[in-house]
Design a protein around this motif. Structure first.
Motif, PDB file in Angstrom:
ATOM      1  N   ILE A  12      54.353  64.146  26.136  1.00 43.02           N
ATOM      2  CA  ILE A  12      52.848  64.051  27.029  1.00 43.02           C
ATOM      3  C   ILE A  12      51.819  64.054  26.080  1.00 43.02           C
ATOM      4  O   ILE A  12      50.864  63.127  26.207  1.00 43.02           O
ATOM      5  CB  ILE A  12      52.878  65.432  27.857  1.00 43.02           C
ATOM      6  CG1 ILE A  12      54.001  65.506  28.778  1.00 43.02           C
ATOM      7  CG2 ILE A  12      51.536  65.216  28.459  1.00 43.02           C
ATOM      8  CD1 ILE A  12      54.011  66.705  29.761  1.00 43.02           C
ATOM      9  N   GLU A  13      51.754  64.663  24.985  1.00 51.01           N
ATOM     10  CA  GLU A  13      50.681  64.736  23.811  1.00 51.01           C
ATOM     11  C   GLU A  13      50.680  63.263  23.337  1.00 51.01           C
ATOM     12  O   GLU A  13      49.551  62.785  23.024  1.00 51.01           O
ATOM     13  CB  GLU A  13      50.553  65.961  22.954  1.00 51.01           C
ATOM     14  CG  GLU A  13      50.629  67.097  23.522  1.00 51.01           C
ATOM     15  CD  GLU A  13      50.966  68.206  22.530  1.00 51.01           C
ATOM     16  OE1 GLU A  13      51.464  68.081  21.544  1.00 51.01           O
ATOM     17  OE2 GLU A  13      50.448  69.460  23.016  1.00 51.01           O
ATOM     18  N   THR A  14      51.828  62.661  22.898  1.00 50.87           N
ATOM     19  CA  THR A  14      51.604  61.288  22.310  1.00 50.87           C
ATOM     20  C   THR A  14      51.621  60.078  23.315  1.00 50.87           C
ATOM     21  O   THR A  14      51.328  58.936  22.609  1.00 50.87           O
ATOM     22  CB  THR A  14      53.034  61.216  21.408  1.00 50.87           C
ATOM     23  OG1 THR A  14      54.153  61.368  22.355  1.00 50.87           O
ATOM     24  CG2 THR A  14      52.975  62.314  20.519  1.00 50.87           C
ATOM     25  N   MET A  15      51.762  60.457  24.581  1.00 52.18           N
ATOM     26  CA  MET A  15      51.600  59.240  25.412  1.00 52.18           C
ATOM     27  C   MET A  15      50.118  58.644  25.682  1.00 52.18           C
ATOM     28  O   MET A  15      49.284  59.351  25.677  1.00 52.18           O
ATOM     29  CB  MET A  15      52.239  59.787  26.886  1.00 52.18           C
ATOM     30  CG  MET A  15      51.973  58.732  27.952  1.00 52.18           C
ATOM     31  SD  MET A  15      52.729  59.334  29.540  1.00 52.18           S
ATOM     32  CE  MET A  15      51.742  60.815  29.737  1.00 52.18           C
ATOM     33  N   THR A  16      50.013  57.375  25.594  1.00 49.16           N
ATOM     34  CA  THR A  16      49.008  56.661  25.797  1.00 49.16           C
ATOM     35  C   THR A  16      48.491  56.777  27.497  1.00 49.16           C
ATOM     36  O   THR A  16      49.390  56.814  28.139  1.00 49.16           O
ATOM     37  CB  THR A  16      48.729  55.275  25.491  1.00 49.16           C
ATOM     38  OG1 THR A  16      49.649  54.452  26.040  1.00 49.16           O
ATOM     39  CG2 THR A  16      49.129  55.424  23.956  1.00 49.16           C
ATOM     40  N   LEU A  17      47.148  56.350  27.849  1.00 47.97           N
ATOM     41  CA  LEU A  17      46.697  56.504  29.162  1.00 47.97           C
ATOM     42  C   LEU A  17      47.669  55.076  29.802  1.00 47.97           C
ATOM     43  O   LEU A  17      47.686  55.291  30.901  1.00 47.97           O
ATOM     44  CB  LEU A  17      45.383  55.985  29.192  1.00 47.97           C
ATOM     45  CG  LEU A  17      44.808  56.211  30.564  1.00 47.97           C
ATOM     46  CD1 LEU A  17      45.049  57.597  31.009  1.00 47.97           C
ATOM     47  CD2 LEU A  17      43.300  56.169  30.586  1.00 47.97           C
ATOM     48  N   ARG A  18      47.437  54.007  29.017  1.00 47.92           N
ATOM     49  CA  ARG A  18      48.174  53.105  29.516  1.00 47.92           C
ATOM     50  C   ARG A  18      49.764  53.109  29.769  1.00 47.92           C
ATOM     51  O   ARG A  18      50.243  52.855  31.070  1.00 47.92           O
ATOM     52  CB  ARG A  18      48.399  51.826  28.688  1.00 47.92           C
ATOM     53  CG  ARG A  18      48.891  50.413  29.345  1.00 47.92           C
ATOM     54  CD  ARG A  18      48.534  49.273  27.976  1.00 47.92           C
ATOM     55  NE  ARG A  18      49.310  47.814  28.407  1.00 47.92           N
ATOM     56  CZ  ARG A  18      48.566  47.240  29.044  1.00 47.92           C
ATOM     57  NH1 ARG A  18      47.277  47.582  29.462  1.00 47.92           N
ATOM     58  NH2 ARG A  18      49.057  46.134  29.271  1.00 47.92           N
ATOM     59  N   GLU A  19      50.655  54.089  29.075  1.00 50.19           N
ATOM     60  CA  GLU A  19      51.821  54.409  29.178  1.00 50.19           C
ATOM     61  C   GLU A  19      52.099  55.238  30.634  1.00 50.19           C
ATOM     62  O   GLU A  19      52.922  55.318  31.285  1.00 50.19           O
ATOM     63  CB  GLU A  19      52.451  54.917  28.021  1.00 50.19           C
ATOM     64  CG  GLU A  19      53.970  55.534  28.478  1.00 50.19           C
ATOM     65  CD  GLU A  19      54.344  56.088  27.077  1.00 50.19           C
ATOM     66  OE1 GLU A  19      55.445  56.613  27.412  1.00 50.19           O
ATOM     67  OE2 GLU A  19      53.895  56.465  26.259  1.00 50.19           O
TER      68      GLU A  19
END
Length: 132
Positions: A12-19
């Protein structure tokens, strides 16, 4: 977050907003699949039980699409997440046009009641235009 496929806080922490939005869209499209299956079962149930017409009973919905319009559902989800408008369906266009017509009709009645619309103005305009 587990519904979007996350099992680790690190993911969750490494996820981008687009993803995140892509996963959210995928989840909502998956939910449409589930709704379609439920609707199909309900359609089969109602086609056996529910009828319209007293003298000559017939199924209320002849086609499954009348009961559940998958394309309409998908288009609604995709329009939320699309970068540009993908267009609206014919059903949505008709609904929008009907709403517009109803608003204009209500506004016309309101203006006529207030005396701001002269219902005989077209007659006078026609007489003056014909006399010129």
């Amino acid at each position: 977050m587990s519904r979007l496929g996350f099992h680790s806080i690190r993911d969750i922490e490494t996820m981008t907003l687009r993803e995140y939005y892509l996963r959210l869209e995928a989840y909502q499209l998956h939910e449409i699949d589930v709704q379609e299956k439920i609707a199909l079962q309900a359609f089969y149930n109602q086609s056996v039980q529910e009828t319209a017409g007293k003298k000559h009973p017939r199924p209320k919905y002849r086609k499954f699409k009348q009961f559940f319009d998958r394309e309409e559902q998908e288009l609604a989800v995709r329009n939320v997440f699309a970068d540009d408008t993908m267009g609206i369906s014919e059903k949505a266009k008709r609904h929008t046009q009907t709403e517009l017509f109803m608003r204009r009709t209500q506004e016309f009645k309101k203006l006529r009641k207030q005396g701001k619309i002269d219902m005989s103005a077209w007659k006078r305009a026609g007489i003056n235009a014909g006399g010129d």
